[in-house]
Design a protein around this motif. Structure first.
Motif, mmCIF file in Angstrom:
data_model
loop_
_atom_site.group_PDB
_atom_site.id
_atom_site.type_symbol
_atom_site.label_atom_id
_atom_site.label_comp_id
_atom_site.label_asym_id
_atom_site.label_seq_id
_atom_site.Cartn_x
_atom_site.Cartn_y
_atom_site.Cartn_z
ATOM 1 N N PRO B 49 -26.120 3.432 -9.700
ATOM 2 C CA PRO B 49 -25.298 3.494 -8.486
ATOM 3 C C PRO B 49 -24.947 4.923 -8.093
ATOM 4 O O PRO B 49 -24.989 5.827 -8.931
ATOM 5 C CB PRO B 49 -24.027 2.733 -8.877
ATOM 6 C CG PRO B 49 -23.966 2.813 -10.353
ATOM 7 C CD PRO B 49 -25.382 2.848 -10.836
ATOM 8 N N ASP B 50 -24.590 5.121 -6.825
ATOM 9 C CA ASP B 50 -24.078 6.409 -6.375
ATOM 10 C C ASP B 50 -22.721 6.620 -7.045
ATOM 11 O O ASP B 50 -22.092 5.664 -7.492
ATOM 12 C CB ASP B 50 -23.905 6.386 -4.849
ATOM 13 C CG ASP B 50 -25.248 6.390 -4.137
ATOM 14 O OD1 ASP B 50 -26.225 6.900 -4.737
ATOM 15 O OD2 ASP B 50 -25.331 5.873 -3.017
ATOM 16 N N PRO B 51 -22.254 7.872 -7.104
ATOM 17 C CA PRO B 51 -20.973 8.126 -7.756
ATOM 18 C C PRO B 51 -19.817 7.381 -7.079
ATOM 19 O O PRO B 51 -19.831 7.175 -5.866
ATOM 20 C CB PRO B 51 -20.782 9.636 -7.626
ATOM 21 C CG PRO B 51 -21.944 10.165 -6.901
ATOM 22 C CD PRO B 51 -22.907 9.095 -6.631
ATOM 23 N N PHE B 52 -18.862 6.965 -7.881
ATOM 24 C CA PHE B 52 -17.680 6.306 -7.334
ATOM 25 C C PHE B 52 -16.470 6.703 -8.164
ATOM 26 O O PHE B 52 -16.619 7.277 -9.242
ATOM 27 C CB PHE B 52 -17.852 4.777 -7.323
ATOM 28 C CG PHE B 52 -18.089 4.137 -8.657
ATOM 29 C CD1 PHE B 52 -17.033 3.706 -9.446
ATOM 30 C CD2 PHE B 52 -19.385 3.950 -9.131
ATOM 31 C CE1 PHE B 52 -17.250 3.097 -10.673
ATOM 32 C CE2 PHE B 52 -19.619 3.346 -10.363
ATOM 33 C CZ PHE B 52 -18.544 2.918 -11.138
ATOM 34 N N GLU B 54 -12.318 5.604 -9.516
ATOM 35 C CA GLU B 54 -11.291 4.583 -9.716
ATOM 36 C C GLU B 54 -9.937 5.264 -9.757
ATOM 37 O O GLU B 54 -9.807 6.346 -10.316
ATOM 38 C CB GLU B 54 -11.462 3.942 -11.102
ATOM 39 C CG GLU B 54 -12.531 2.908 -11.233
ATOM 40 C CD GLU B 54 -12.612 2.365 -12.656
ATOM 41 O OE1 GLU B 54 -12.191 3.050 -13.612
ATOM 42 O OE2 GLU B 54 -13.103 1.244 -12.807
ATOM 43 N N THR B 64 -11.103 1.108 -6.185
ATOM 44 C CA THR B 64 -12.404 1.702 -6.503
ATOM 45 C C THR B 64 -13.104 2.009 -5.189
ATOM 46 O O THR B 64 -13.130 1.168 -4.296
ATOM 47 C CB THR B 64 -13.261 0.711 -7.322
ATOM 48 O OG1 THR B 64 -12.504 0.235 -8.434
ATOM 49 C CG2 THR B 64 -14.540 1.372 -7.826
ATOM 50 N N ILE B 65 -13.659 3.228 -5.096
ATOM 51 C CA ILE B 65 -14.306 3.613 -3.832
ATOM 52 C C ILE B 65 -15.505 4.515 -4.119
ATOM 53 O O ILE B 65 -15.499 5.251 -5.103
ATOM 54 C CB ILE B 65 -13.298 4.332 -2.898
ATOM 55 C CG1 ILE B 65 -13.857 4.524 -1.489
ATOM 56 C CG2 ILE B 65 -12.886 5.691 -3.451
ATOM 57 C CD1 ILE B 65 -13.595 3.393 -0.578
ATOM 58 N N ALA B 66 -16.527 4.435 -3.255
ATOM 59 C CA ALA B 66 -17.665 5.344 -3.369
ATOM 60 C C ALA B 66 -17.179 6.755 -3.065
ATOM 61 O O ALA B 66 -16.444 6.963 -2.097
ATOM 62 C CB ALA B 66 -18.750 4.952 -2.375
ATOM 63 N N ALA B 69 -17.566 7.986 0.432
ATOM 64 C CA ALA B 69 -16.686 7.502 1.495
ATOM 65 C C ALA B 69 -15.512 8.446 1.765
ATOM 66 O O ALA B 69 -14.930 8.412 2.841
ATOM 67 C CB ALA B 69 -16.167 6.104 1.160
#
Lengths: 167, 234
Positions: B49-52, B54, B64-66, B69
């Motif tokens: 996955p792309d970095p996210f 918490e 939790t968000i990308a 964003a």
């Protein structure tokens, strides 16, 4: 031309039959050498005998069912890299993965839904197919050794997922 | 409850940001570290996955968000897209994910970006109470046009609390408070009660320390209400 067709037909059929039987033999060989047999309802008795003591996997429906979810493939892909994890960490990874594909914030409610499915669906299915093992208390989730073909498949599945997203 | 105690109470929370990534430290991680937020990073497999990130408060993951964003929303140059909806969705995310997170070393540009989200929301709802302090009336000077629009195009009840060092123009819908300004003196504060849409309630409280600010913003209606109420105290 009609007589020519008639004339060639028997030999043509013979060739087709020969090819078919060769093909069958080839398929059967692959069954034995690569698919390691299996004991579930759909695996042939002969294949199972021929496979002997090797771990049944490719001939099992539950193996394919275990891989039939993007979330479970993501879990395995993550575990390939980490080997040992916890239910909490895996919940974070699945939740974060969702956040990156949806672009939205995942709330505590989203997270607990994911954790519930992880505990009651994903982990039991993966363990049932002998792909992982885990403690009932969720403190350890461990990936079992995977056949290189399974690793490739996971890799390709994750890559394909990214392509679909970006496309 | 004073503005100072609102900030210090939030500062005392067990608060942490955990970043999941496969590559190098991203911009937001650097930004958070510069603003005194405790950041931990965990590795992700390459190709995964792309970095996210918490947000963890008291050991619980609250959001939790990308990373993508929110990346760049607070780094200069802060450019707001002319299309309102697009901008707002970005800033809304920032408000949601960093709700009541105390940042230190914020600059005026960052506070302005956050302030504009609050003014935007008040404009879109079009009614309710908006209380504002930019510390001095001369700071308000640069915002006069924005507030003239807010006063003319909405039924908002706007209150500006500032130290008087400039004579502001009379604007319909705006009440100036300079007598009570003592309590808001070194604070940059905005609070919107949400008007007819309480989900749009939001606020910002920041205290100035030698050209830099320490503070938080909120998306939470009851916190916004607490901030609004604080303005009324002597």
């Amino acid at each position: 031309m009609w007589f020519l067709t008639i004339g060639y037909s028997p030999s043509l059929i013979a060739v087709i039959l020969l090819v078919m039987s060769e093909q069958k033999k080839y398929l059967f060989n692959v069954n034995i050498s690569q698919y390691m047999g299996g004991s579930e309802e759909d695996s042939g008795q002969r294949a199972s005998e021929a496979a002997g003591e090797t771990a049944p996997r490719f001939a099992q429906n539950k193996f394919y069912r275990a891989l039939a979810s993007a979330h479970r493939r993501r879990l395995l892909y993550y575990l390939l890299d980490h080997e040992d994890s916890t239910v909490d960490e895996l919940t974070s990874v699945l939740t974060g993965w969702n956040a990156t594909t949806s672009g939205t914030m995942q709330t505590p409610a989203d997270r607990s839904k994911i954790q519930l499915r992880l505990k009651h669906n994903h982990l039991p299915r993966l363990a049932d197919a002998d792909l992982i093992s885990y403690d009932a208390d969720g403190s350890t989730v461990h990936i079992e050794p995977l056949h290189p073909h399974v690793k490739d498949l996971l890799q390709q599945s994750i890559e394909a997922e990214r392509l679909v997203e970006s496309g | 409850m004073t503005f100072a105690s609102l900030i210090s109470e939030l500062q005392e929370r067990d608060y942490q940001v955990r970043v999941y990534r496969s590559g190098e430290r991203g911009d937001i991680e650097v930004w958070l570290a510069h603003h005194s937020v405790s950041v931990e990073s965990r590795p992700l497999p390459a190709g995964g996955p792309d970095p996210f990130l918490e947000i963890i408060v008291g050991g619980e993951v609250v959001g939790t968000i990308a990373t993508e964003a929110i990346d760049g929303l607070l780094e200069p140059p802060i450019r707001r897209h002319p299309e309102h909806d697009k901008v707002t969705s970005g800033y809304q995310v920032l408000f949601e994910i960093f709700d009541q997170t105390v940042f230190s070393a914020m600059n005026r540009r960052e506070l302005l970006a956050v302030s504009r989200e609050i003014e935007d929301r008040a404009f879109r709802v079009g009614n309710g109470i908006l209380r504002v302090s930019f510390q001095t009336l001369s700071t308000f000077e640069s915002r006069t046009e924005v507030y003239r629009t807010l006063g003319a195009e909405t039924t908002l009840d706007i209150h500006i609390y500032d130290v008087e060092d400039w004579t502001p123009p009379a604007i319909t819908g705006i009440t100036y408070h300079t007598d009570e300004a003592v309590s808001v003196n070194s604070y940059w504060v905005l609070a919107f009660d949400g008007g007819s849409d309480v989900t749009q309630a939001c606020g910002l409280v920041a205290k100035e320390h030698s050209d830099e600010y320490t503070g938080f913003w909120t998306n939470d209606a009851s916190m916004a209400e607490t901030i609004v109420a604080e303005f009324n105290l002597p």
